[in-house]
Design a protein around this motif. Sequence first.
Motif, PDB file in Angstrom:
ATOM      1  N   LYS A   1       6.020   8.967  -2.989  1.00 27.34           N
ATOM      2  CA  LYS A   1       5.466   7.898  -2.340  1.00 27.34           C
ATOM      3  C   LYS A   1       6.149   6.586  -2.441  1.00 27.34           C
ATOM      4  O   LYS A   1       7.092   6.284  -3.394  1.00 27.34           O
TER       5      LYS A   1
ATOM      6  N   GLU B   1       3.593   0.409  -4.673  1.00 29.83           N
ATOM      7  CA  GLU B   1       2.349  -0.026  -4.225  1.00 29.83           C
ATOM      8  C   GLU B   1       1.902  -1.143  -5.407  1.00 29.83           C
ATOM      9  O   GLU B   1       2.621  -1.239  -6.504  1.00 29.83           O
TER      10      GLU B   1
ATOM     11  N   VAL C   1       1.133  -1.206  -0.032  1.00 30.69           N
ATOM     12  CA  VAL C   1       0.096   0.001  -0.054  1.00 30.69           C
ATOM     13  C   VAL C   1       0.851   1.080   0.122  1.00 30.69           C
ATOM     14  O   VAL C   1       1.879   1.395   0.815  1.00 30.69           O
ATOM     15  N   SER C   2       0.683   1.948  -1.007  1.00 34.21           N
ATOM     16  CA  SER C   2       1.651   3.374  -1.159  1.00 34.21           C
ATOM     17  C   SER C   2       1.499   4.166   0.261  1.00 34.21           C
ATOM     18  O   SER C   2       0.282   4.390   0.628  1.00 34.21           O
ATOM     19  N   LYS C   3       2.559   4.687   0.551  1.00 32.39           N
ATOM     20  CA  LYS C   3       2.744   5.565   1.774  1.00 32.39           C
ATOM     21  C   LYS C   3       3.405   6.881   1.094  1.00 32.39           C
ATOM     22  O   LYS C   3       4.242   6.784   0.403  1.00 32.39           O
TER      23      LYS C   3
END
Length: 262
Positions: A196, A199, A116-118
């Motif tokens: 980012k 993902e 999941v992209s952060k």
Amino acid sequence: MRLRSSGLLLVLALCSGVAFAQTPPAADQTPAPSATPATPAAPPAAAQPTPQAQSTPSPAPAEPQTPAAPQAPATGQPNPAAPAAPASPAPAQQAGRTTLFPNPSDPTGVEEGVLVSKPTVMLSGTSTWDEAFTNLKNAFAKIEGEMKKAGIAPAGRPLTIFVDTDDNGFKYEAMVPIAQVPEGKTELTPEIKFGKTPEGKSFRFVHKDAYDEIDGTYETITAYLDLKEIVAKDAFIEEYVSDFTDSQDTDFEVNIYVQPKP
């Protein structure tokens, strides 16, 4: 480090289409001496039973003695009557800095999942393989130093994306995940940008040994991808579960993420 570069190049080549209880003693209860001491026994020659003693003869009482005080428990001995507070387990990861796979079902083996992209703070650079550990360590120190000045807390483990590799070295993007990018900002400094993390579907492999020995893990990854006929994307991701201390630290733990092509 040449072996590692060869391992990465081999994997990247595969990307083109090749498959790959006891109660404690009570408090001192020594009886106080009686206000009227017991009558001592008469001498043997004049001993006569008293009327009360005629029905149930009993020997004359011995002279009272003060009983010894109970011995205190040894210092540091736990009190079984009061349950001890359970020890807090040591956290597997530093609070607030989870890994990209926060709860792996197999902490040491191959794990499949979705990244999941952060939001992240990022610094790009280049390095030779021989200086990889030192240069990455310095890159993360620079990033976190600037984050501290800006009052931005890290929200994940540091990671590196290997953008391009060859026999001499590699281009990289060193990242530290954060909770959110400050509103209206695109960079922290002219050198350090906001971005980012990757993902999508990914395979996670674990390296737990000296960083200088990571070539062997990449060879294992190459063999696994070949066996499973997985075609991977060009970039590999290293996530550092351990802090950068010494490239010879045999407990150094790295998560390596490989993302398959769609």
